[in-house]
Design a protein around this motif. Structure first.
Motif, PDB file in Angstrom:
ATOM      1  N   LYS A  62       0.837  -1.205   0.000  1.00 56.18           N
ATOM      2  CA  LYS A  62       0.000   0.000   0.000  1.00 56.18           C
ATOM      3  C   LYS A  62       0.870   1.253   0.000  1.00 56.18           C
ATOM      4  O   LYS A  62       0.614   2.207  -0.747  1.00 56.18           O
ATOM      5  N   MET A  63       1.900   1.260   0.839  1.00 59.42           N
ATOM      6  CA  MET A  63       2.806   2.415   0.877  1.00 59.42           C
ATOM      7  C   MET A  63       3.521   2.603  -0.454  1.00 59.42           C
ATOM      8  O   MET A  63       3.705   3.721  -0.935  1.00 59.42           O
ATOM      9  N   GLY A  64       3.908   1.472  -1.053  1.00 62.29           N
ATOM     10  CA  GLY A  64       4.540   1.549  -2.364  1.00 62.29           C
ATOM     11  C   GLY A  64       3.623   2.204  -3.388  1.00 62.29           C
ATOM     12  O   GLY A  64       4.062   3.038  -4.184  1.00 62.29           O
TER      13      GLY A  64
ATOM     14  N   LEU B  75      -5.583  11.312  -3.628  1.00 60.64           N
ATOM     15  CA  LEU B  75      -5.665  10.445  -2.456  1.00 60.64           C
ATOM     16  C   LEU B  75      -5.396   9.011  -2.865  1.00 60.64           C
ATOM     17  O   LEU B  75      -6.002   8.512  -3.813  1.00 60.64           O
ATOM     18  N   VAL B  76      -4.485   8.367  -2.157  1.00 60.75           N
ATOM     19  CA  VAL B  76      -4.293   6.915  -2.236  1.00 60.75           C
ATOM     20  C   VAL B  76      -4.625   6.376  -0.859  1.00 60.75           C
ATOM     21  O   VAL B  76      -3.994   6.761   0.138  1.00 60.75           O
ATOM     22  N   VAL B  77      -5.626   5.500  -0.799  1.00 62.58           N
ATOM     23  CA  VAL B  77      -6.084   5.009   0.502  1.00 62.58           C
ATOM     24  C   VAL B  77      -6.199   3.491   0.466  1.00 62.58           C
ATOM     25  O   VAL B  77      -6.682   2.912  -0.505  1.00 62.58           O
TER      26      VAL B  77
ATOM     27  N   ILE C 231       0.305  13.794   3.926  1.00 64.83           N
ATOM     28  CA  ILE C 231       0.392  14.283   2.547  1.00 64.83           C
ATOM     29  C   ILE C 231       1.826  14.069   2.088  1.00 64.83           C
ATOM     30  O   ILE C 231       2.779  14.572   2.700  1.00 64.83           O
ATOM     31  N   LEU C 232       1.990  13.289   1.033  1.00 64.19           N
ATOM     32  CA  LEU C 232       3.314  12.968   0.498  1.00 64.19           C
ATOM     33  C   LEU C 232       3.906  14.183  -0.215  1.00 64.19           C
ATOM     34  O   LEU C 232       3.191  15.142  -0.522  1.00 64.19           O
TER      35      LEU C 232
ATOM     36  N   GLN D  25      -3.211   7.164   3.330  1.00 63.35           N
ATOM     37  CA  GLN D  25      -3.399   6.430   4.588  1.00 63.35           C
ATOM     38  C   GLN D  25      -3.331   4.949   4.259  1.00 63.35           C
ATOM     39  O   GLN D  25      -4.010   4.478   3.336  1.00 63.35           O
ATOM     40  N   SER D  26      -2.529   4.195   5.000  1.00 62.65           N
ATOM     41  CA  SER D  26      -2.321   2.784   4.677  1.00 62.65           C
ATOM     42  C   SER D  26      -3.615   1.978   4.724  1.00 62.65           C
ATOM     43  O   SER D  26      -3.829   1.094   3.897  1.00 62.65           O
TER      44      SER D  26
END
Length: 270
Positions: A161-163, A174-176, A189-190, A197-198
């Motif tokens: 998920k982090m990748g 947003l990547v969730v 926020i990257l 959020q993982s």
């Protein structure tokens, strides 16, 4: 734009929490766009068309699925008639429905929603989620063709998920993460302006084992033997998710916060 993503809805308790609280949340928080992950909403396994309609009627703009996308067989037909239901991009190529779409938010703004399944520790050999998401984001540039882009990454491993979060940084709003049902404390926020959020957690009864009544999972853990089916826990549900605000011009996230409302967990909200 103000957007809310609600994590995996589990069983009746989760359904009732979402349908009861979402209409007022849309009003009180002036939400422009809402995504609900519904893949465990029907008896803890999959989603029926009737239950999908409940979420859409309550104020969800899009409902995402996951690896249990078609456990409820009527979804095989329903998804072809309802474009607001999204199954994973990298599911079997013969699967009905689609894995991404562009949807209207309040004020005529456009939001891309896509979902992909991870492969680490998952039971089936899905296609590569990274190449699938890459092609979708390239075709829908943030701040250009769409004002915001949401990627639901449905998988077991937090590392995967982090990748995906870093892979999409600067391209998604947003990547969730979904699927593991436990909310993580890493909303951020990257550097490229992508909120991450993982895992958003689940909308369900947390006096449980990831949403299921404790008796059968504990029996299997302790004895190694099963006696019955898993059934969703039916106590008071906690509503869990991720809230994000974005810049319409660039599509970058300007604020992100974990959401926990009601039930057993300590409350958190924007």
């Amino acid at each position: 734009m103000k957007m809310l993503y609600l994590g995996d809805v589990v069983g009746r308790a989760g359904r009732e929490a979402v349908t009861a609280r979402l209409p007022k949340l849309r009003e009180d928080w002036r939400l422009d766009f809402v995504v609900v992950n519904g893949e465990n909403a029907s008896h803890g396994m999959g989603l029926t068309g009737a239950h999908a309609k409940l979420f859409l009627d309550a104020g969800a703009d899009v409902v995402t699925l996951g690896d249990h996308a078609f456990d409820q067989k009527d979804m095989l037909r329903f998804i072809e008639t309802e474009p607001r239901i999204i199954r994973p991009l990298n599911y079997a190529k013969t699967a009905p429905g689609r894995g991404q779409g562009v949807f209207a938010a309040r004020g005529g703004r456009k939001v891309l929603v896509a979902q992909a399944l991870g492969r680490v520790f998952m039971n089936r050999a899905f296609d590569d989620p990274f190449s699938a998401v890459d092609a979708t984001l390239r075709a829908h540039p943030r701040g250009g063709m769409v004002q915001a882009a949401i990627v639901d990454i449905h998988c077991e491993a937090t590392s995967e998920k982090m990748g995906m979060g870093h892979f999409c940084d600067g391209r998604a709003s947003l990547v969730v993460g979904s699927h593991t049902h436990v909310p993580t404390a890493d909303a951020q926020i990257l550097p490229g302006g992508t909120a991450f959020q993982s895992d958003a957690g689940m909308c369900g009864d947390y006096n449980s084992v990831i949403g299921m009544d404790r008796a059968e999972p504990l029996r299997r853990f302790v004895t190694g033997m099963g006696k019955g089916r898993f059934v969703p826990a039916e106590g008071e549900a906690t509503l869990c998710g991720t809230y994000v605000e974005t810049n319409d011009r660039t599509g970058a996230a300007t604020r992100v916060a974990a959401v926990r409302l009601g039930g057993r967990l300590a409350e958190a909200h924007p």
